[in-house]
Enzyme design. Structure first.
Site: not given
Length: 415
Positions: A131, A208, A211, A234, A373
């Site tokens: 991202h 990261d 998600q 999220k 992104c």
């Protein structure tokens, strides 16, 4: 490919927790919300936690000895402990810094650690599926420090080339920054293996988890992540709040990169000393109600069961993948349905993603169209944009049927 026979969740009961799912986007057109990789919807109990704060104990934290300030401070501090528990951080609040989102967490580490530790000859190893929050941040820090950025390539099926990773992560590597689950390809990366590769070269790893944390159990200590970041919005939480996990010895050694109130211990006209963890990284009045609601969202997803959420996403995703695969001219990006997270990014031959998104909106289907992104990844895929349908605990197969109906309608219009 056969799909799972059933979901472990009582989805209709869960949908009652999300009033927005009852709305229509046009007369007689119910909302089908498939933009969860961007932002999930928020259940009533999380919204109520924000209301409770403002109606019952609205006050600044750590700045007063009166009752409201004490109550707000305790709730805000305990929220850090709750988020630490969610991701297996045994250091509790001292290893959890609240940020406004995952992007800010990357910038915090890049400026507070990267500017001091990176230099010429050092490399930062990313992946081709990063991202922009990771890619652009490390790219710009590398320019400031003289370090270089290298990228682990993806294979034809949209997974990481781990042989190439082994070659790239070497004794020049200072930081490995990798996405746990791709927001385009759906690939779930072997972050534990990558952490081991990094540590063998005395490098750090930043994962990261934006998600991943919302839809699967995550244990930062089992992964052996040095830093791990994710966002509240999220995972059924509010916007404006996220978290950075960092190993305590690393956070201790880092200077803050935002200065002002709250993050100091002592100030003179000549110098200042920093507050204890995590407060030295939370300058100024923080997002108090959002932090409290973040913890409530953690309670919510734990009550539903993260393993159940993962299984339900797989149930819906496999069905969507299979049904889309039956349509002429549809290209799906990433690994097969049984090896991906809860999203499907695709294009339809002869139809721009923005046009398809507009047509799907007429069917009430909210999807994301664009590069999500990840412009460099789309360059690698050879497409300017894609459609992304992303799923969460409240989505159903019937909603996927509406998506398919909309795609078929678009094909009829254009072809």
């Amino acid at each position: 490919m056969g799909t799972q026979e059933q979901s472990p969740l009582d989805v209709e009961a869960l949908r009652a927790d999300f009033p927005i799912l009852e709305r229509e986007v046009a007369d007689g057109v119910p909302l089908v919300y498939f933009d969860n990789a961007a932002t999930t919807q928020t259940p009533t109990r999380v919204v109520d936690s924000i209301t409770d704060y403002y109606y019952e104990y609205n006050s600044n934290v750590h700045r007063g000895i009166h009752q409201l300030s004490q109550e707000a401070s305790i709730a805000y501090e305990e929220a850090h402990d709750r988020i630490a528990e969610l991701v297996g951080a045994s250091g509790a609040r001292e290893e959890i810094v609240f940020t406004k989102n995952t992007t800010e967490a990357f910038n915090l580490v890049a400026y507070a650690w990267g500017l001091n530790e990176l230099g010429e000859g050092d490399t930062v190893v990313l992946t081709e599926m990063e991202h922009h929050a990771s890619l652009v941040t490390w790219q710009q820090i590398a320019k400031k420090t003289g370090a270089t950025v290298e990228y682990i390539p993806i294979t034809e099926d949209g997974t990481l080339d781990m042989d190439a990773a082994g070659d790239l992560i070497d004794d020049d590597t200072a930081m490995v920054s990798v996405v746990h689950a791709s927001n385009v390809l759906g690939a779930i990366n072997p972050v534990g293996d990558l952490a081991e590769m990094a540590h063998e070269q005395d490098a750090l790893i930043f994962v990261d988890g934006a998600q991943a944390v919302p839809n699967r159990p995550v244990d930062v200590e089992a992964i052996d992540a040095d830093f791990y970041a994710f966002s509240g919005h999220k995972m059924a939480g509010p916007t404006g709040i996220g978290a950075l996990y960092g190993k305590r010895h690393l956070l201790d050694a880092m200077d803050p990169y935002l200065f002002g109130g709250e993050m100091i211990k002592k100030v003179t006209y000549d110098d200042a000393t920093w507050n204890d963890l995590p407060w030295k990284f939370e300058a100024g009045t923080p997002s108090i109600s959002e932090g409290i609601a973040f913890a409530e969202a953690a309670d919510y997803v734990d009550d539903v069961g993260l393993e159940n959420i993962r299984a339900h996403e797989e149930y819906v995703t496999e069905y969507a993948y299979d049904e889309l695969s039956k349509l002429d001219g549809v290209e799906i990006y990433g690994p097969p349905a049984d090896r991906r997270g809860g999203l499907v990014a695709f294009n339809v031959e002869g139809i721009h993603a923005h046009d398809l998104s507009s047509i799907l909106n007429d069917y009430g289907v909210a999807v994301r169209a664009g590069d999500h992104c990840t412009q460099p990844l789309h360059d690698t895929l050879g497409v300017p944009a894609s459609i992304r349908a992303s799923f969460y605990l409240y989505n159903t197969r019937d909603e996927v049927d509406t998506l398919i109906e909309g795609v078929e309608g678009a094909i009829d219009i254009f072809h």
